[in-house]
Structure formats: C-alpha cells, structure tokens
Design an enzyme around this catalytic site. Sequence first.
Site, PDB file in Angstrom:
ATOM      1  N   LYS A  29       0.838  -1.193   0.000  1.00 12.43           N
ATOM      2  CA  LYS A  29       0.000   0.000   0.000  1.00 12.43           C
ATOM      3  C   LYS A  29       0.874   1.245   0.000  1.00 12.43           C
ATOM      4  O   LYS A  29       2.001   1.143   0.478  1.00 12.43           O
ATOM      5  CB  LYS A  29      -0.962   0.014   1.195  1.00 12.43           C
ATOM      6  CG  LYS A  29      -0.361  -0.232   2.579  1.00 12.43           C
ATOM      7  CD  LYS A  29       0.791   0.558   3.090  1.00 12.43           C
ATOM      8  CE  LYS A  29       0.675   2.032   3.247  1.00 12.43           C
ATOM      9  NZ  LYS A  29       1.940   2.658   3.785  1.00 12.43           N
ATOM     10  N   TYR A  41      -4.479   4.069   6.182  1.00 12.15           N
ATOM     11  CA  TYR A  41      -4.881   3.023   7.137  1.00 12.15           C
ATOM     12  C   TYR A  41      -6.226   3.391   7.777  1.00 12.15           C
ATOM     13  O   TYR A  41      -7.059   2.532   8.029  1.00 12.15           O
ATOM     14  CB  TYR A  41      -3.841   2.875   8.246  1.00 12.15           C
ATOM     15  CG  TYR A  41      -2.562   2.184   7.827  1.00 12.15           C
ATOM     16  CD1 TYR A  41      -2.413   0.815   7.990  1.00 12.15           C
ATOM     17  CD2 TYR A  41      -1.505   2.895   7.294  1.00 12.15           C
ATOM     18  CE1 TYR A  41      -1.237   0.181   7.618  1.00 12.15           C
ATOM     19  CE2 TYR A  41      -0.334   2.275   6.920  1.00 12.15           C
ATOM     20  CZ  TYR A  41      -0.199   0.915   7.080  1.00 12.15           C
ATOM     21  OH  TYR A  41       0.960   0.281   6.705  1.00 12.15           O
TER      22      TYR A  41
HETATM   23  P1  NDP Z   1      12.413   1.744   1.766  1.00 10.05           P
HETATM   24  O1  NDP Z   1      12.855   3.069   1.292  1.00 10.05           O
HETATM   25  O2  NDP Z   1      12.920   1.270   3.064  1.00 10.05           O
HETATM   26  O3  NDP Z   1      12.794   0.646   0.677  1.00 10.05           O
HETATM   27  C1  NDP Z   1      12.382   0.741  -0.653  1.00 10.05           C
HETATM   28  C2  NDP Z   1      13.302  -0.125  -1.502  1.00 10.05           C
HETATM   29  O4  NDP Z   1      12.822  -0.036  -2.839  1.00 10.05           O
HETATM   30  C3  NDP Z   1      14.737   0.358  -1.565  1.00 10.05           C
HETATM   31  O5  NDP Z   1      15.510  -0.149  -0.509  1.00 10.05           O
HETATM   32  C4  NDP Z   1      15.182  -0.180  -2.883  1.00 10.05           C
HETATM   33  O6  NDP Z   1      15.536  -1.535  -2.719  1.00 10.05           O
HETATM   34  C5  NDP Z   1      13.925  -0.162  -3.726  1.00 10.05           C
HETATM   35  N1  NDP Z   1      13.905   0.941  -4.702  1.00 10.05           N
HETATM   36  C6  NDP Z   1      13.801   0.784  -6.030  1.00 10.05           C
HETATM   37  N2  NDP Z   1      13.802   1.967  -6.638  1.00 10.05           N
HETATM   38  C7  NDP Z   1      13.924   2.912  -5.682  1.00 10.05           C
HETATM   39  C8  NDP Z   1      14.002   4.314  -5.712  1.00 10.05           C
HETATM   40  N3  NDP Z   1      13.930   5.008  -6.857  1.00 10.05           N
HETATM   41  N4  NDP Z   1      14.128   4.977  -4.553  1.00 10.05           N
HETATM   42  C9  NDP Z   1      14.159   4.308  -3.388  1.00 10.05           C
HETATM   43  N5  NDP Z   1      14.094   2.960  -3.299  1.00 10.05           N
HETATM   44  C10 NDP Z   1      13.982   2.263  -4.439  1.00 10.05           C
HETATM   45  O7  NDP Z   1      10.829   1.756   1.740  1.00 10.05           O
HETATM   46  P2  NDP Z   1       9.879   0.794   2.538  1.00 10.05           P
HETATM   47  O8  NDP Z   1      10.416  -0.575   2.519  1.00 10.05           O
HETATM   48  O9  NDP Z   1       9.564   1.394   3.847  1.00 10.05           O
HETATM   49  O10 NDP Z   1       8.530   0.894   1.653  1.00 10.05           O
HETATM   50  C11 NDP Z   1       8.340   0.131   0.476  1.00 10.05           C
HETATM   51  C12 NDP Z   1       6.847   0.026   0.182  1.00 10.05           C
HETATM   52  O11 NDP Z   1       6.225  -0.633   1.273  1.00 10.05           O
HETATM   53  C13 NDP Z   1       6.125   1.352   0.045  1.00 10.05           C
HETATM   54  O12 NDP Z   1       5.107   1.248  -0.905  1.00 10.05           O
HETATM   55  C14 NDP Z   1       5.511   1.584   1.410  1.00 10.05           C
HETATM   56  O13 NDP Z   1       4.362   2.397   1.397  1.00 10.05           O
HETATM   57  C15 NDP Z   1       5.182   0.175   1.826  1.00 10.05           C
HETATM   58  N6  NDP Z   1       5.197  -0.015   3.279  1.00 10.05           N
HETATM   59  C16 NDP Z   1       4.187  -0.755   3.825  1.00 10.05           C
HETATM   60  C17 NDP Z   1       4.174  -1.001   5.163  1.00 10.05           C
HETATM   61  C18 NDP Z   1       3.117  -1.875   5.759  1.00 10.05           C
HETATM   62  O14 NDP Z   1       3.037  -1.951   6.975  1.00 10.05           O
HETATM   63  N7  NDP Z   1       2.321  -2.556   4.958  1.00 10.05           N
HETATM   64  C19 NDP Z   1       5.169  -0.412   6.066  1.00 10.05           C
HETATM   65  C20 NDP Z   1       6.244   0.279   5.376  1.00 10.05           C
HETATM   66  C21 NDP Z   1       6.215   0.473   4.032  1.00 10.05           C
HETATM   67  P3  NDP Z   1      16.826  -2.174  -3.439  1.00 10.05           P
HETATM   68  O15 NDP Z   1      18.013  -1.480  -2.863  1.00 10.05           O
HETATM   69  O16 NDP Z   1      16.745  -3.593  -3.097  1.00 10.05           O
HETATM   70  O17 NDP Z   1      16.669  -1.906  -4.917  1.00 10.05           O
END
Ligand code: NDP
Length: 422
Positions: free
Chosen positions: A172, A257
């Site tokens: 989400k 949420y």
């Molecule tokens: P992060 O910033 O921690 O991680 C995102 C990852 O996406 C990066 O580490 C990277 O992984 C990859 N990525 C690819 N392209 C990009 C870019 N242009 N900029 C930044 N990162 C990129 O985010 P989150 O993990 O917190 O969030 C990811 C998704 O999960 C979002 O949609 C967020 O809303 C959702 N979310 C949902 C939660 C829930 O409880 N359901 C809680 C937190 C987030 P790599 O280095 O491997 O390429």
Amino acid sequence: MTPIPRRQFLFTGAVGLAGLAFSGRLGAATPPGPSDIGPVPLTPVGPPPVPVAAKASADVADVPSPAAWPAEKRIGFAIVGLGGLAHDQLLPAFSLSKRARIAGLVSGSPEKASAVAGQYGVKQDSVYGYDEWERIAQNPDIDAVYLAVPNSLHAQYTFLAAKAGKHVLCEKPMATSAIEAQQMIDACAQASRKLMVAYRCQYEVFNRALIDLVRQNLLGQVGLIEACNVQSIGNPLQWRLKKALSGGGSLPDLGLYCVNSARAVLGEEPFEVSARVWNPPNDPRFSEVEDTMAFTLRFPGGALVNCSSSYSLHRSQSLRVYGTQGWAELENAFAYRGPRLIVHGKDGTKEITTEPTLEFQNPFALELDHFASCIVRDVKPYTPGEEGLQDHRIMEALYQSARMGRTAALAFPPATRGPAPI
Ligand code: NDP
C-alpha cells in the site's frame, strides 16, 4: 488464518468477553465463564443494520486450512525491493507463513541482494535486477511477486510482473492515482493473474475482532469512528517526501490506514468527505508533500469518521469505534505488533469494560497465506486491486476537498472482493 470463533469471542472466558452484556443483547441471564458453552439466543439491539446495498460484497468465509503446506506446494514469491519493509518485516514473516516461500529477490543493489539470498536460502541465480523480467518469467519457481518498492513504482512493476506471468501482491498505497490503480487491475485481468493489495490490518486478528464486533451489532449502531495514524518522519531526503515517488505525504502513507480500516469496520463506502492540510512553515521536508491532514468521511449508515495523519508527531496509531450500546478501542491498530482491544458497554445499569485476550499473529504471514490460498484455489483475494482503487478514489476526493476548501461528494459502488480470510 485461525478463525476467531464467534461464540468463543462473545461468550467464553477464553477470550475475555465473559459477562459482557450490552443492554440485553447478551442478557443479564447469560452466565459468564468457560462453562457457558450452550446455545445463547442473539437478539439484535439498536437500529436495524445499514441497507444491504450499501455493504461491501465481501463476507463469505474462506476455506479453513490450518495445516502448513509442504515446501513443494507453497507459493513461491519473489520480493521486489529490499528496503526497510522487506528486511524488517516481509523476509522474517516467511518463516511464520504456512503457505508461502521465498523463491526470488529483485533489487537494484546486487551485493545486498546476494547477501540476503544467502541469509534466506534463496538460490543465487534467483536474484535479479529490476530490468530482468524476462529471466524472472522463465523461473517456474516464482509464482508471484511481492512489490515493496516506492509507491510510484508499483504500477510499472505490476505491468511487468503480469506480463511475466506472475501474480502480484502489492504494498500500500497501491499506486499514486486511481487511474494507475485501474490500469494495474486491467493489466492483471488481461494476463489472468491475481492482484492483491497488502492491507495487512484486514488480516490481523485484533482488527478482525473489532470488525466482527461491529458486524454483530454488539456496539449497537455505529455513529462515530476516530482513527489516528501519526509518526515523525526522519530523513528529509527519503522518497516518501518526493511527490514523484510517493504520490503524496502522510495521507497515502498513514491516513490510508484510517480510510481503509473505517471502510472495513463499517462494510460501506463513504459518500462525502472533507479535509484540511497543515504544513509547518519553512520546513523543507514538506515542500512537495503534506505533513498533517485532518479529514472526515461520511457513510450512508450514518457513521461519521474523523481521521488524522501526520509526519511530524510522535507515533500513535489508534482506532476508536463508538456505537449506541458501547465503544471499542484498538490501540496500536495499525502497528506491526502490540494491538490491544478494549471494549466497553452497558449491562443493565452497570458499565463494563473488558479486554479480550486474543492471540496475536504476524499480519504479514497471514496476508501471504491468504494470497497463496487465493492463487491455489483460483479465487479473488479479500483485498483485491479494486479495494486499493477505492481508497485512491477517496484520497483523491480528500485532496480535492482540501484544495477547494469544501466537502467533496463521492459516488461509486462497493469494491468487489473475494472470500474473507479465516
Ligand atoms: P524503503 O525506502 O525502506 O525501501 C524501498 C526499496 O525499494 C529500496 O531499498 C530499494 O531496494 C527499492 N527501490 C527501487 N527503486 C527505488 C528508488 N527510486 N528509490 C528508493 N528505493 C527504491 O521503503 P519501505 O520498505 O519502507 O517501503 C516500500 C513500500 O512498502 C512502500 O510502498 C511503502 O508504502 C510500503 N510499506 C508498507 C508497510 C506496511 O506496513 N504494509 C510499512 C512500510 C512500508 P533495493 O536497494 O533492493 O533496490
């Protein structure tokens, strides 16, 4: 998912609602305690439930399957994006899943991905870059992808995954607009692949108990819901604060949420919304996206839902439902862990507060298992793309209201959903 046994939930000491007798609903004659296992008449109290037409067409029970599936039967997921959520929540949740396994990793950081693969027993040749969808398509071990990348990338990876023949479990917010959400639904439909939005709270035990309580009319007619999801955002350079990557600020990240839970609790769709935005002056973090949003949704059954989201307040995640016969409060409603449900009602002249002792289960494992089950049984998920689309329509109306300074009307049918998780 382990069902919350309705009779047990209501009447036995095992879950702590013993003796909770709301205005004759459970009745003063209902004896408390685990010995109360006989039939108990349920007489609805309060006004009649909202018209059926206004309810989501959702609540058909899933098929029980408490046993863990053997490895070869489990649905293989490739995790796309190895960021905070994937590291801290998703990857560990696979060890608690009964139906899913990690089959691949997709990342822009090959060294990190390789190390994670080693840690979780993923084959090194099942580690991919973001431009390797043809190779992913060739891997029969990968049935589905779990998209955990920034919001604006959800759509493009959904298109690529569907084209590669993979089902999609998308974090989400589903997209950055309703149009994009619809395109994702269409792409998966055209490829005959399933699409589910990872609304983990709709699979989480305490949230489901609250929904159950309301659906059984145990609080009477719900007139008011207060939902709050606020936290303090740190790193000013992160993608959440860049509109092109996030699609918006605290609303799509946190306020979503509140919207989604209110819709789930009430089983209805709002017909009118209003919103106000507040950004602290001269705070560079909020030059592109909103900080605090206070908003109200009105539902056809008469409930008013007051919500707030913020990126600059100490973390708080609560949901409070007020009915004509009682209220229920879910502390840490949207948190990863630590939910606490408090229910208050009237027994004759006595006011009673009780705290059901439900067993917490990892919500990520529950949602993974639900999606795996939907794939195997070829049924629509409980939170399909249509559920995400609905939230995007509402969020767009909220932004419109904030911009125009007046209420915005909404008119769309309830989301079609698959069977409820059990
Ligand atoms: P992060 O910033 O921690 O991680 C995102 C990852 O996406 C990066 O580490 C990277 O992984 C990859 N990525 C690819 N392209 C990009 C870019 N242009 N900029 C930044 N990162 C990129 O985010 P989150 O993990 O917190 O969030 C990811 C998704 O999960 C979002 O949609 C967020 O809303 C959702 N979310 C949902 C939660 C829930 O409880 N359901 C809680 C937190 C987030 P790599 O280095 O491997 O390429």
